[in-house]
Design an enzyme around this catalytic site. Sequence first.
Site, PDB file in Angstrom:
ATOM      1  N   ALA A  35      10.589  -0.349  -1.895  1.00  0.00           N
ATOM      2  CA  ALA A  35       9.458  -0.173  -0.962  1.00  0.00           C
ATOM      3  C   ALA A  35       8.211  -0.228  -2.017  1.00  0.00           C
ATOM      4  CB  ALA A  35       9.562   1.193  -0.332  1.00  0.00           C
ATOM      5  N   ASP A  36       7.035  -0.750  -1.155  1.00  0.00           N
ATOM      6  CA  ASP A  36       5.815  -0.773  -1.802  1.00  0.00           C
ATOM      7  C   ASP A  36       4.812  -0.644  -0.338  1.00  0.00           C
ATOM      8  OD1 ASP A  36       4.509  -1.238  -4.534  1.00  0.00           O
ATOM      9  OD2 ASP A  36       3.336  -2.431  -2.973  1.00  0.00           O
ATOM     10  N   THR A  37       3.687   0.215  -0.960  1.00  0.00           N
ATOM     11  CA  THR A  37       2.845   0.693  -0.026  1.00  0.00           C
ATOM     12  C   THR A  37       1.332   0.148  -0.663  1.00  0.00           C
ATOM     13  OG1 THR A  37       4.148   2.199   1.198  1.00  0.00           O
ATOM     14  CG2 THR A  37       1.714   2.423   1.709  1.00  0.00           C
TER      15      THR A  37
END
Length: 219
Positions: free
Chosen positions: A85-87
């Site tokens: 995941a990456d935000t």
Amino acid sequence: MNLAFRLRIESTMLVLASASPRRKELLTQAGLTFTVEASEVLEDLLPKETAADYVSRLAEEKARAVFERRKSAEDDGDPLIVLGADTCVLSEGEILGKPRNREEARRMLQGISGRTHQVLTGIAAVTRAGATVATEISQVTVDLIDPDELETYLDTGEPLDKAGAYGIQGYAARWIPRIEGCYFNVVGLPIARTMDILAKANAKLATPPHDPAATVVVP
């Protein structure tokens, strides 16, 4: 959680490719059993890359990096699924990741003050059958931030560990009157969408594509 899905998940090795304590907490809250193994992936923005493409690419790269390290474990056990995941924050056309220092954090917070911005999280589940990838977007409205309160927040050091220099679950919550979309996405991992991605990745394990490098983007 659907019982059949729980049984399928429990017959796999689930690895979270992130050192984020928030993502670990959210996955645990969702009732999943998993291990954590952080990946080391360069997070530089590519030329002309959109925010959605940026977070989905990094999520997949993180998950694939850990999968390559761990895939031999499948020979002695259950199928492996690695979740990446990456935000990021998108404000006035600028992609904001984690600030490198106090001054950059101050600039980011001043930039989102009194405006509505987007929070985007890319999610990728990688198996021997390929990658299943999606992006979640939430709209976050921020009140005008009092300059003295901004400095107090910077003193906590919290902004340095957060995309866009704030965490909605902490001190900065006082400035956020409204969000549209998934709250957990703003924290760092949209749980409902993540469960959907894991379910689709499980289904692909039963009928894997011919190319293990294949990527399926879920709307």
